[in-house]
Design an enzyme around this catalytic site. Structure first.
Site, PDB file in Angstrom:
ATOM      1  N   CYS A 131       0.827  -1.207   0.000  1.00 39.19           N
ATOM      2  CA  CYS A 131       0.000   0.000   0.000  1.00 39.19           C
ATOM      3  C   CYS A 131       0.868   1.267   0.000  1.00 39.19           C
ATOM      4  O   CYS A 131       1.372   1.677   1.041  1.00 39.19           O
ATOM      5  CB  CYS A 131      -0.928  -0.011   1.216  1.00 39.19           C
ATOM      6  SG  CYS A 131      -1.966   1.448   1.311  1.00 39.19           S
ATOM      7  N   CYS A 134      -0.384   4.150   2.109  1.00 38.11           N
ATOM      8  CA  CYS A 134      -0.225   3.964   3.558  1.00 38.11           C
ATOM      9  C   CYS A 134       1.235   4.174   3.971  1.00 38.11           C
ATOM     10  O   CYS A 134       1.507   4.784   4.996  1.00 38.11           O
ATOM     11  CB  CYS A 134      -0.615   2.548   3.994  1.00 38.11           C
ATOM     12  SG  CYS A 134      -2.125   1.916   3.290  1.00 38.11           S
ATOM     13  N   ASP A 135       2.166   3.631   3.207  1.00 40.96           N
ATOM     14  CA  ASP A 135       3.549   3.505   3.674  1.00 40.96           C
ATOM     15  C   ASP A 135       4.570   4.363   2.917  1.00 40.96           C
ATOM     16  O   ASP A 135       5.739   4.407   3.301  1.00 40.96           O
ATOM     17  CB  ASP A 135       3.986   2.029   3.589  1.00 40.96           C
ATOM     18  CG  ASP A 135       3.141   1.145   4.485  1.00 40.96           C
ATOM     19  OD1 ASP A 135       2.698   1.625   5.544  1.00 40.96           O
ATOM     20  OD2 ASP A 135       2.909  -0.030   4.130  1.00 40.96           O
TER      21      ASP A 135
END
Ligand code: NAP
Length: 301
Positions: A131, A134-135
């Site tokens: 992701c 997200c990261d």
């Protein structure tokens, strides 16, 4: 046992649906087979959920679960084995119990497809992510790889190019599956380096990623890329086994809903990553769950 609504899946979509359903006065059950929170538990730090500068995926979903149980949502760990969704009274069977309900919200989620190379899972949290949204921020100014050639890989590469120093985009063909408008944009980015006709071979690094070996399919030559982050975007697999025959799915197996999250079956809803949609994030899963529950309230009580 009889409920107004049974929610299958205790991820962020299911937990938010539970919160809205119970607050709306419905007798509400959430059934989760494994761990509350679903996929977000794979993410160390979540930095894009409004209201939290940084929070672990586990902590965020623990708070959601506590909020649900505090207001009286029934939450159980059990495995759904069978569902009968047509008709006014719907039946959900688990390994241990049978439930009758007026409405069902399907929030079983999806799982990222893996590249299929050795030890891939070992590096989750050590540089490997499924992701980018997200990261990505953890790799500010660093060199990273994105694997894949679909819309997710292309949007991930574009997104990461604004954060990272260099983004290698590794794709197994010389044409992208993703939209031309996105692939044209890639070419305008000087820090995106395309590695086409290239397949993943191995991850380099003991516990943390230090490099990635790819093989060019035309020349059969291996190449080692020195990187710290590896973003795998080779597709998502919906957890649709239980509903393949009963609910309308997209070509790739995701639930088709309208904007109220209704499926083609009366009082059966889809919410979260299992639904066909452009952005799979905690915040969009929560939105789906809330929308589905709100739509049901006026119809069943
Ligand atoms: P996808 O379209 O299925 O693409 C997966 C990509 O991974 C393909 O390029 C495929 O290569 C490659 N691949 C599959 N297995 C591989 C392996 N083992 N090793 C290396 N490469 C592998 O998946 P997606 O990109 O996640 O998109 C899913 C759906 O969401 C699509 O309908 C997409 O349009 C949609 N989506 C839309 C947006 C948007 O509208 N902004 C954003 C993201 C996603 P091949 O091409 O050679 O098969």
């Amino acid at each position: 046992m009889f409920y107004d609504v049974v929610i299958i899946g205790g991820g962020s979509a299911g937990l938010t649906a539970g919160l809205y359903a119970k607050r709306g006065g419905m007798k509400t059950l959430i059934i989760e087979s494994l761990v509350a929170g679903g996929q977000i538990n794979l993410t160390g730090e979540v930095e894009n959920f409004p209201g939290f500068l940084s929070i672990s995926g586990y902590e965020l979903t623990s708070k959601m679960l506590d909020q649900c149980t505090a207001i009286g949502v029934d939450f159980i760990y059990d495995e759904v084995t069978e569902m009968s969704l047509i008709g006014e009274e719907k039946v959900v069977k688990t390994k241990n119990e049978t439930y009758q309900t007026k409405a069902v919200i399907l929030g079983m989620g999806a799982r990222p497809r893996s590249m299929g190379i050795a030890n891939e899972e070992k590096y989750i949290g050590g540089g490997l992510s499924y992701c980018a949204h997200c990261d990505g921020n953890f790799f500010k100014g660093k060199d990273v790889v994105v694997v894949g050639g679909g819309n997710t890989a292309l949007t991930d590469a574009l997104y990461l190019s604004n954060i990272c120093k260099t983004v290698y985009l590794v794709h197994r063909r010389d044409e992208f599956r993703g939209n031309k408008i996105l692939s044209d944009k890639l070419k305008e980015k000087s820090n995106i380096i395309l590695k086409l006709n290239a397949v993943p071979k191995a991850i380099i690094g003991k516990n943390k990623i230090e490099g990635f070996t790819i093989t060019n399919k035309i020349t059969n030559q291996d190449e080692d890329l020195t990187i710290e982050g590896l973003f795998v975007a080779v597709g998502t697999i919906p957890n649709n086994n239980l509903i393949k025959e009963s609910v309308m799915l997209s070509e790739s197996g995701f639930i088709i809903t309208n904007e109220n999250m209704e499926t083609n079956v009366n009082l059966v809803y889809g919410a979260g990553d299992i639904r066909a949609k452009p952005l799979r994030q905690v915040v969009t899963a929560c939105s789906d769950g809330a929308t589905a529950a709100a739509d049901i309230i006026g119809k069943v009580i």
